[in-house]
Write a protein that holds these residues in place. Sequence first.
Motif, PDB file in Angstrom:
ATOM      1  N   GLY A 123       0.804  -1.219   0.000  1.00 28.02           N
ATOM      2  CA  GLY A 123       0.000   0.000   0.000  1.00 28.02           C
ATOM      3  C   GLY A 123       0.835   1.266   0.000  1.00 28.02           C
ATOM      4  N   ASP A 124       0.145   2.388   0.046  1.00 33.71           N
ATOM      5  CA  ASP A 124       0.812   3.692   0.033  1.00 33.71           C
ATOM      6  C   ASP A 124       1.404   3.997   1.408  1.00 33.71           C
ATOM      7  OD1 ASP A 124       0.288   4.481  -2.647  1.00 33.71           O
ATOM      8  OD2 ASP A 124      -1.811   4.747  -2.077  1.00 33.71           O
ATOM      9  N   VAL A 125       2.505   4.683   1.394  1.00 34.17           N
ATOM     10  CA  VAL A 125       3.181   5.043   2.642  1.00 34.17           C
ATOM     11  C   VAL A 125       3.495   6.536   2.632  1.00 34.17           C
ATOM     12  CG1 VAL A 125       4.969   4.291   4.251  1.00 34.17           C
ATOM     13  CG2 VAL A 125       4.524   2.948   2.211  1.00 34.17           C
ATOM     14  N   GLU A 151       4.650   0.541  -0.907  1.00 33.16           N
ATOM     15  CA  GLU A 151       5.407  -0.607  -0.399  1.00 33.16           C
ATOM     16  C   GLU A 151       4.736  -1.923  -0.781  1.00 33.16           C
ATOM     17  OE1 GLU A 151       5.442  -0.732   3.954  1.00 33.16           O
ATOM     18  OE2 GLU A 151       3.479   0.221   4.008  1.00 33.16           O
ATOM     19  N   GLU A 171       1.519   7.131   7.479  1.00 33.09           N
ATOM     20  CA  GLU A 171       0.509   6.243   6.872  1.00 33.09           C
ATOM     21  C   GLU A 171       1.226   5.037   6.310  1.00 33.09           C
ATOM     22  OE1 GLU A 171      -1.551   8.380   3.758  1.00 33.09           O
ATOM     23  OE2 GLU A 171      -1.804  10.086   5.112  1.00 33.09           O
ATOM     24  N   GLY A 172       0.651   3.855   6.459  1.00 31.73           N
ATOM     25  CA  GLY A 172       1.254   2.648   5.913  1.00 31.73           C
ATOM     26  C   GLY A 172       1.933   1.825   6.997  1.00 31.73           C
ATOM     27  N   TYR A 173       2.803   0.890   6.571  1.00 33.68           N
ATOM     28  CA  TYR A 173       3.420  -0.056   7.511  1.00 33.68           C
ATOM     29  C   TYR A 173       4.885   0.244   7.817  1.00 33.68           C
ATOM     30  CZ  TYR A 173      -0.754  -2.764   6.421  1.00 33.68           C
ATOM     31  OH  TYR A 173      -2.045  -3.166   6.248  1.00 33.68           O
ATOM     32  N   GLU A 220      10.438   3.697   9.003  1.00 30.07           N
ATOM     33  CA  GLU A 220      10.481   3.292   7.593  1.00 30.07           C
ATOM     34  C   GLU A 220      11.878   3.569   7.076  1.00 30.07           C
ATOM     35  OE1 GLU A 220      10.328   2.135   3.828  1.00 30.07           O
ATOM     36  OE2 GLU A 220      10.955   4.186   4.167  1.00 30.07           O
TER      37      GLU A 220
END
Length: 248
Positions: A133-135, A150, A170-172, A181
């Motif tokens: 998804g988006d990060v 990612e 936002e994201g993982y 990140e």
Amino acid sequence: MSYSLKVGHLYGDLMNTYGDIGNILVLKHLAKEMGVELDDEVVSLDQPFDKDKYDIVIFGGGQDFEQSIISKDIQTKKTDLIDFIEDGGSMVAICGGYQLLGHYYIGANGEKLEGIGALDHYTEKQENHRFIGDVLIENQETGEKYRGFENHQGITFLGEGERPLGNVLEGYGNNGEDKTEGAIYKNVYCTYFHGPILARNNQIAKHVLMNALSRKYPDADLTTQKETSSFRNILKIKPNKKAFDIKV
Ligand code: GLN
């Protein structure tokens, strides 16, 4: 005085799944705007990595199969790559490349792939899961925000001397737990962002070019405000509208 930079595209023929070669096109474009000549060549299997030849290394992302081949070959380049990094060489490492700069990566099938331990992180596996998804992240030192996409099953944990490329908004990110990140170590920028990340995140490209130029030309006054040439203006990180104000 003429300025030039040489990019080594590490395993560019194998680790380019998401169009990471776009990063070299971006660097070329920005370097040209600065009046800097930038050329590149692939360094792949069974070829030595000449640490004195390159100013910037791009190490792209890839799939587990390619990583399993590279994990073996990169051991032959380990000493030179570590010397390059320790000597302040600039590098951008993406996803699978990022993982192999660390101690190890556990693939989706459980196989342990050795990295080179140039950076102190390690990468474990998830159970039948990927982060996709988006990060959006924010760098704690500069306040710069970076955006990416990612897609990775590995979960990475940072070690000694590394700081994250950014904190996850936002994201993982690295592991979905600690809100980090990517990684920065010396002049090495690592990230799970896919593909031509420098097109979306020109600030990173500027840091990479600046780091490489100031290492190669230590006596050049790269930050002077008085110079009027486009080379000096851009190196001052005064965004050149055309080159740096790309809206995403
Ligand atoms: N194969 C690795 C993983 O799945 C790296 C993927 C990538 O480069 N995006 O974690």
